[in-house]
Design a protein around this motif. Structure first.
Motif, PDB file in Angstrom:
ATOM      1  N   THR A   1       0.838  -1.195   0.000  1.00 28.35           N
ATOM      2  CA  THR A   1       0.000   0.000   0.000  1.00 28.35           C
ATOM      3  C   THR A   1       0.881   1.256   0.000  1.00 28.35           C
ATOM      4  O   THR A   1       0.496   2.269  -0.581  1.00 28.35           O
ATOM      5  CB  THR A   1      -0.952   0.027   1.207  1.00 28.35           C
ATOM      6  OG1 THR A   1      -0.199  -0.136   2.406  1.00 28.35           O
ATOM      7  CG2 THR A   1      -1.990  -1.072   1.107  1.00 28.35           C
TER       8      THR A   1
ATOM      9  N   ALA B   1       1.734   1.887  -3.662  1.00 28.39           N
ATOM     10  CA  ALA B   1       0.579   2.407  -4.399  1.00 28.39           C
ATOM     11  C   ALA B   1       0.271   3.844  -3.981  1.00 28.39           C
ATOM     12  O   ALA B   1       0.097   4.722  -4.842  1.00 28.39           O
ATOM     13  CB  ALA B   1      -0.638   1.512  -4.175  1.00 28.39           C
ATOM     14  N   ALA B   2       0.219   4.093  -2.689  1.00 29.40           N
ATOM     15  CA  ALA B   2      -0.078   5.449  -2.211  1.00 29.40           C
ATOM     16  C   ALA B   2       1.006   6.419  -2.635  1.00 29.40           C
ATOM     17  O   ALA B   2       0.719   7.541  -3.059  1.00 29.40           O
ATOM     18  CB  ALA B   2      -0.232   5.440  -0.690  1.00 29.40           C
TER      19      ALA B   2
ATOM     20  N   LEU C   1       2.982   6.336  -5.258  1.00 22.76           N
ATOM     21  CA  LEU C   1       2.888   6.650  -6.675  1.00 22.76           C
ATOM     22  C   LEU C   1       1.744   7.614  -6.942  1.00 22.76           C
ATOM     23  O   LEU C   1       1.893   8.602  -7.666  1.00 22.76           O
ATOM     24  CB  LEU C   1       2.726   5.380  -7.508  1.00 22.76           C
ATOM     25  CG  LEU C   1       2.838   5.609  -9.013  1.00 22.76           C
ATOM     26  CD1 LEU C   1       3.678   4.520  -9.659  1.00 22.76           C
ATOM     27  CD2 LEU C   1       1.481   5.664  -9.653  1.00 22.76           C
ATOM     28  N   LEU C   2       0.594   7.350  -6.332  1.00 21.94           N
ATOM     29  CA  LEU C   2      -0.568   8.205  -6.566  1.00 21.94           C
ATOM     30  C   LEU C   2      -0.375   9.605  -5.991  1.00 21.94           C
ATOM     31  O   LEU C   2      -0.787  10.592  -6.600  1.00 21.94           O
ATOM     32  CB  LEU C   2      -1.820   7.550  -6.007  1.00 21.94           C
ATOM     33  CG  LEU C   2      -2.226   6.251  -6.714  1.00 21.94           C
ATOM     34  CD1 LEU C   2      -3.395   5.601  -5.990  1.00 21.94           C
ATOM     35  CD2 LEU C   2      -2.549   6.485  -8.169  1.00 21.94           C
ATOM     36  N   VAL C   3       0.250   9.705  -4.830  1.00 19.43           N
ATOM     37  CA  VAL C   3       0.501  11.021  -4.234  1.00 19.43           C
ATOM     38  C   VAL C   3       1.534  11.788  -5.066  1.00 19.43           C
ATOM     39  O   VAL C   3       1.373  12.980  -5.333  1.00 19.43           O
ATOM     40  CB  VAL C   3       0.958  10.882  -2.765  1.00 19.43           C
ATOM     41  CG1 VAL C   3       1.514  12.190  -2.228  1.00 19.43           C
ATOM     42  CG2 VAL C   3      -0.193  10.393  -1.900  1.00 19.43           C
TER      43      VAL C   3
ATOM     44  N   GLY D   1      -0.252  11.681  -9.038  1.00 24.95           N
ATOM     45  CA  GLY D   1      -1.681  11.847  -9.277  1.00 24.95           C
ATOM     46  C   GLY D   1      -2.241  10.713 -10.118  1.00 24.95           C
ATOM     47  O   GLY D   1      -1.638   9.659 -10.246  1.00 24.95           O
ATOM     48  N   GLY D   2      -3.390  10.924 -10.687  1.00 26.86           N
ATOM     49  CA  GLY D   2      -4.018   9.913 -11.518  1.00 26.86           C
ATOM     50  C   GLY D   2      -4.953   9.025 -10.725  1.00 26.86           C
ATOM     51  O   GLY D   2      -5.162   9.218  -9.522  1.00 26.86           O
ATOM     52  N   LYS D   3      -5.532   8.074 -11.416  1.00 26.38           N
ATOM     53  CA  LYS D   3      -6.487   7.155 -10.807  1.00 26.38           C
ATOM     54  C   LYS D   3      -5.813   5.828 -10.509  1.00 26.38           C
ATOM     55  O   LYS D   3      -4.969   5.351 -11.275  1.00 26.38           O
ATOM     56  CB  LYS D   3      -7.670   6.928 -11.728  1.00 26.38           C
ATOM     57  CG  LYS D   3      -8.500   8.174 -11.931  1.00 26.38           C
ATOM     58  CD  LYS D   3      -9.767   7.875 -12.652  1.00 26.38           C
ATOM     59  CE  LYS D   3     -10.578   9.154 -12.762  1.00 26.38           C
ATOM     60  NZ  LYS D   3     -11.914   8.923 -13.188  1.00 26.38           N
ATOM     61  N   PHE D   4      -6.229   5.218  -9.416  1.00 27.90           N
ATOM     62  CA  PHE D   4      -5.688   3.922  -9.007  1.00 27.90           C
ATOM     63  C   PHE D   4      -5.756   2.922 -10.156  1.00 27.90           C
ATOM     64  O   PHE D   4      -4.789   2.229 -10.449  1.00 27.90           O
ATOM     65  CB  PHE D   4      -6.459   3.408  -7.786  1.00 27.90           C
ATOM     66  CG  PHE D   4      -6.008   2.062  -7.309  1.00 27.90           C
ATOM     67  CD1 PHE D   4      -4.961   1.950  -6.410  1.00 27.90           C
ATOM     68  CD2 PHE D   4      -6.615   0.905  -7.763  1.00 27.90           C
ATOM     69  CE1 PHE D   4      -4.533   0.706  -5.965  1.00 27.90           C
ATOM     70  CE2 PHE D   4      -6.203  -0.342  -7.336  1.00 27.90           C
ATOM     71  CZ  PHE D   4      -5.149  -0.439  -6.431  1.00 27.90           C
ATOM     72  N   GLU D   5      -6.908   2.844 -10.825  1.00 25.11           N
ATOM     73  CA  GLU D   5      -7.141   1.848 -11.864  1.00 25.11           C
ATOM     74  C   GLU D   5      -6.202   2.010 -13.059  1.00 25.11           C
ATOM     75  O   GLU D   5      -5.978   1.072 -13.802  1.00 25.11           O
ATOM     76  CB  GLU D   5      -8.585   1.902 -12.377  1.00 25.11           C
ATOM     77  CG  GLU D   5      -9.630   1.737 -11.309  1.00 25.11           C
ATOM     78  CD  GLU D   5      -9.947   3.031 -10.569  1.00 25.11           C
ATOM     79  OE1 GLU D   5      -9.781   4.139 -11.140  1.00 25.11           O
ATOM     80  OE2 GLU D   5     -10.351   2.949  -9.406  1.00 25.11           O
TER      81      GLU D   5
ATOM     82  N   ALA E   1      -3.001   2.809 -12.870  1.00 27.92           N
ATOM     83  CA  ALA E   1      -1.644   2.375 -12.533  1.00 27.92           C
ATOM     84  C   ALA E   1      -1.579   0.987 -11.909  1.00 27.92           C
ATOM     85  O   ALA E   1      -0.525   0.362 -11.918  1.00 27.92           O
ATOM     86  CB  ALA E   1      -1.009   3.376 -11.568  1.00 27.92           C
TER      87      ALA E   1
END
Length: 84
Positions: free
Chosen positions: A53, A56-57, A59-61, A64-68, A70
Motif C-alpha cells: 500500500t 501504491a499510495a 505513486l498516486l501522491v 496523481g491519476g487514478k488507481f485503476e 496504474a
C-alpha cells in the motif's frame, strides 16, 4: 487457513507506469525515490510482484491519476472464507 494468502493483492500496470516514467524522463532510481520506495522494490513491482500500500499510495501522491490506471487487484477465489 492462512488469512494473508486470501487477501487481495495489488499489482502494477507496467505499461502505464513505464509510460509515465518515460514521459517524465526519469530513471528507475528517480521514480523509486519520488514514490518513496527503494529501487529494488520499484523494479520488483514492475516485474510482476505484488506491491505494498505504501508503493501504491506513494505513486498516486507523487504523480496523481487514478488507481485503476496504474494498478490492478487480484483476489483469491476463497477471499470471503473465514478461518476457524
Amino acid at each position: 487457513m492462512d488469512m494473508k494468502s486470501n487477501r487481495p493483492k495489488v499489482y502494477v500496470r507496467q505499461d502505464s507506469v513505464r509510460g509515465l516514467q518515460r514521459s517524465l524522463g526519469l530513471s528507475d532510481g528517480a521514480m523509486a525515490e519520488k514514490i518513496g520506495v527503494s529501487r529494488q522494490t520499484y523494479l520488483r513491482g514492475l516485474s510482476g510482484e505484488p506491491v505494498s500500500t505504501d508503493f501504491a499510495a506513494g505513486l498516486l501522491v507523487a504523480f496523481g491519476g487514478k488507481f485503476e490506471a496504474a494498478f490492478y487487484v487480484t483476489t483469491c477465489q476463497n477471499a470471503n472464507a473465514i478461518a476457524l
